[in-house]
Design a protein around this motif. Sequence first.
Motif, PDB file in Angstrom:
ATOM      1  N   UNK A  61       0.854  -1.205   0.000  1.00 14.97           N
ATOM      2  CA  UNK A  61       0.000   0.000   0.000  1.00 14.97           C
ATOM      3  C   UNK A  61       0.883   1.247   0.000  1.00 14.97           C
ATOM      4  N   UNK A  62       1.898   1.244   0.866  1.00 16.18           N
ATOM      5  CA  UNK A  62       2.780   2.411   0.963  1.00 16.18           C
ATOM      6  C   UNK A  62       3.561   2.636  -0.329  1.00 16.18           C
ATOM      7  N   UNK A  63       4.049   1.552  -0.921  1.00 11.52           N
ATOM      8  CA  UNK A  63       4.836   1.687  -2.165  1.00 11.52           C
ATOM      9  C   UNK A  63       3.969   2.300  -3.265  1.00 11.52           C
ATOM     10  N   UNK A  64       2.711   1.886  -3.348  1.00  9.24           N
ATOM     11  CA  UNK A  64       1.816   2.434  -4.371  1.00  9.24           C
ATOM     12  C   UNK A  64       1.596   3.932  -4.136  1.00  9.24           C
ATOM     13  N   UNK A  65       1.541   4.334  -2.856  1.00 12.35           N
ATOM     14  CA  UNK A  65       1.322   5.757  -2.549  1.00 12.35           C
ATOM     15  C   UNK A  65       2.556   6.594  -2.891  1.00 12.35           C
ATOM     16  N   UNK A  66       3.719   6.055  -2.604  1.00 14.31           N
ATOM     17  CA  UNK A  66       4.952   6.780  -2.938  1.00 14.31           C
ATOM     18  C   UNK A  66       5.040   6.947  -4.450  1.00 14.31           C
ATOM     19  N   UNK A  67       4.700   5.884  -5.212  1.00 18.85           N
ATOM     20  CA  UNK A  67       4.758   5.941  -6.679  1.00 18.85           C
ATOM     21  C   UNK A  67       3.730   6.941  -7.215  1.00 18.85           C
ATOM     22  N   UNK A  68       2.527   6.908  -6.673  1.00 14.69           N
ATOM     23  CA  UNK A  68       1.499   7.862  -7.122  1.00 14.69           C
ATOM     24  C   UNK A  68       1.922   9.292  -6.787  1.00 14.69           C
ATOM     25  N   UNK A  69       2.513   9.471  -5.621  1.00 20.68           N
ATOM     26  CA  UNK A  69       3.009  10.798  -5.237  1.00 20.68           C
ATOM     27  C   UNK A  69       3.992  11.323  -6.274  1.00 20.68           C
TER      28      UNK A  69
END
Length: 148
Positions: A30-38
Motif C-alpha cells: 500500500x505504501x509503495x503504491x502511494x509513494x509511486x502515485x506521489x
Amino acid sequence: MHIDVVHGPNLNLLGQREPALYGRKTLAEVNAALVALGRELGATVTTFQSNHEGALLDHLAARAGEVDAFILNPAGYTHTSVALRDALLAVQRPFIEVHLSNTDAREPFRRTSLVADIALGRIQGLGPVGYELALRGLVCHLQSENAV
Ligand code: DQA
C-alpha cells in the motif's frame, strides 16, 4: 508538496488481518503504491505506522513542521482517542481520514469517529484505493490553496 501517511494500530498486519474486511495487500505494498502515485503527482510521500497512541502523537507533532498535509487511518484509535484529536487540532495541518472498511456498516461503536469533524475529508469502504483517492484529493486541495 509533502504528504505524510500515518497508519494506526494493527495496520502493520494488513494482508494477514481479516482479509475479507481489509484485503490481501500488505502495508508495504500500500505504501509503495502511494509513494509511486506521489511521484506521478509531484508530491513527496512519506509513511509511518505505529501500534502505540503516544508514538502516533509524537510523530504528528514532530512531522507537522515539515509536511503540508497528512493522510490518516487512525484505526482503532478513531473511536477512542481524545488525545489523537487534540494532537491533530494542535498541529494545524489539513488531513484526510481514511478507513479501508466501511465503518458505518460494522459494529455501532465504529460509527463514532473522534476526528471526522476536524478532517478535511473522509474516505471509507474502498480498501487501499481510498488512500490513493485521499492523496489525489490533497494534491488538488494544496494546489488550489497555493494558487490563491
Ligand atoms: C479501520 C476501521 C477501524 O474501525 C478498525 O479499528 C481498524 C481499521 C479501517 O481501516 O477500516 O483497525 O480504521
